[in-house]
Design a protein around this motif. Structure first.
Motif, PDB file in Angstrom:
ATOM      1  N   GLU A 100     -35.000  -8.732 -67.274  1.00 41.99           N
ATOM      2  CA  GLU A 100     -35.677  -8.562 -68.553  1.00 41.99           C
ATOM      3  C   GLU A 100     -37.068  -7.961 -68.381  1.00 41.99           C
ATOM      4  O   GLU A 100     -37.514  -7.159 -69.216  1.00 41.99           O
ATOM      5  N   ILE A 101     -37.774  -8.324 -67.314  1.00 42.06           N
ATOM      6  CA  ILE A 101     -39.160  -7.875 -67.176  1.00 42.06           C
ATOM      7  C   ILE A 101     -39.294  -6.599 -66.339  1.00 42.06           C
ATOM      8  O   ILE A 101     -40.361  -5.979 -66.351  1.00 42.06           O
ATOM      9  N   TRP A 104     -40.863  -3.507 -67.957  1.00 42.40           N
ATOM     10  CA  TRP A 104     -42.305  -3.640 -68.194  1.00 42.40           C
ATOM     11  C   TRP A 104     -43.091  -3.494 -66.894  1.00 42.40           C
ATOM     12  O   TRP A 104     -44.185  -2.927 -66.885  1.00 42.40           O
ATOM     13  N   LEU A 107     -43.169   0.184 -66.216  1.00 38.83           N
ATOM     14  CA  LEU A 107     -44.115   0.832 -67.122  1.00 38.83           C
ATOM     15  C   LEU A 107     -45.544   0.609 -66.645  1.00 38.83           C
ATOM     16  O   LEU A 107     -46.352   1.553 -66.581  1.00 38.83           O
ATOM     17  N   PHE A 108     -45.861  -0.637 -66.300  1.00 36.26           N
ATOM     18  CA  PHE A 108     -47.199  -0.962 -65.806  1.00 36.26           C
ATOM     19  C   PHE A 108     -47.513  -0.168 -64.545  1.00 36.26           C
ATOM     20  O   PHE A 108     -48.589   0.418 -64.410  1.00 36.26           O
ATOM     21  N   THR A 239     -38.555   4.128 -65.838  1.00 38.29           N
ATOM     22  CA  THR A 239     -38.984   3.228 -66.910  1.00 38.29           C
ATOM     23  C   THR A 239     -38.124   3.419 -68.151  1.00 38.29           C
ATOM     24  O   THR A 239     -37.634   2.445 -68.748  1.00 38.29           O
ATOM     25  N   PHE A 243     -35.490   0.668 -69.846  1.00 33.78           N
ATOM     26  CA  PHE A 243     -35.660   0.234 -71.233  1.00 33.78           C
ATOM     27  C   PHE A 243     -34.398   0.518 -72.029  1.00 33.78           C
ATOM     28  O   PHE A 243     -33.970  -0.304 -72.849  1.00 33.78           O
ATOM     29  N   LYS A 246     -31.583  -1.808 -70.821  1.00 36.95           N
ATOM     30  CA  LYS A 246     -31.899  -3.192 -71.209  1.00 36.95           C
ATOM     31  C   LYS A 246     -31.487  -3.457 -72.654  1.00 36.95           C
ATOM     32  O   LYS A 246     -31.013  -4.532 -72.992  1.00 36.95           O
TER      33      LYS A 246
END
Length: 247
Positions: A100-101, A104, A107-108, A239, A243, A246
């Motif tokens: 799930e993470i 992110w 992206l970070f 990324t 996404f 997901k």
């Protein structure tokens, strides 16, 4: 074909880590394509690129001898402790939560890789940061590196810039040494935690070592901005992919 993909991705990851950082943007998706679950792919990628980083540091051994601005034992010490904590945190994260993470985190890491140098320059211009503060920052960077590691190279370079280092080759050498050491301690945790796909890791290790050592040599001839742009493109693509899948 998948074996060739792992070898090629690991070799060029070693080169990228020596020159500009961002090698995990190649090894991580390659392992995903080879059928390795995301959490295990992250751990296996760390194992695969760790020797390459140390080989790169050896390639920069002359430049490392010129560093006077930073205490190597202190910098390495906080990096090892933070890297171990990050690795343990990953092992305690359920596979479902990590899936799930992961978009992110990517992206970070991509944004960080793209804008890290500008942020570092801004901090140097506007803030006076003491060595103890920078060591604390490096500790948290190392935790992130042990947990995920994407963009860890640019984070370390930014921290070294705050220390006042300006010799890019020496900074790359220290970056390689620090990232290799914090990855090495994470490797121990991942190995004991059973998170590593060893067949894939061993295939990639040799290629990453060759790429890391070669990268230290070619880094003096290839413009880093070109490689940085390539890494950013790969990071954006991965990324977006995670996404979309997901959802």
């Amino acid at each position: 074909m998948l074996t060739l993909l792992l070898i090629v991705s690991a070799f060029f990851a070693g080169v990228l880590n020596a020159v500009a950082g961002g090698g995990s943007f190649l090894t991580f998706p390659a392992l995903i394509m080879a059928g390795v679950p995301p959490l295990n792919a992250n751990a296996t990628s760390t194992v695969a690129v760790s020797p390459g980083a140390l080989a790169s540091a050896y390639g920069y051994r002359r430049e490392l001898g010129r560093i006077k601005e930073v205490s190597l034992p202190a910098f390495l010490g906080v990096s090892l402790i933070g890297g171990l904590l990050g690795a343990l945190l990953l092992l305690w994260t359920p596979q479902r939560v990590f899936e799930e993470i992961i978009p992110w985190l990517l992206l970070f890491a991509t944004v960080l890789f793209a804008f890290g140098p500008k942020v570092s320059a801004y901090i140097r211009r506007n803030f006076k940061v003491g060595h103890n503060t920078v060591l604390i920052v490096q500790f948290f960077i190392a935790i992130y590196g042990g947990y995920f590691g994407g963009g860890i190279g640019i984070l370390i370079l930014a921290t070294l810039g705050v220390f006042g280092l300006t010799d890019l080759h020496a900074m790359n050498g220290l970056k390689a040494l620090v990232s290799g050491c914090l990855n090495a301690v994470a490797v121990v945790a991942f190995a004991f935690g059973g998170a590593v796909y060893w067949n894939e890791a061993l295939i990639m290790m040799a290629a990453a070592v060759a790429g890391g050592y070669a990268g230290a040599a070619v880094a003096r001839h290839i413009p880093p901005p070109i490689l940085r742009k390539f890494v950013i493109v790969v990071g954006v693509a991965m990324t977006v992919y995670f996404f979309v899948t997901k959802g």
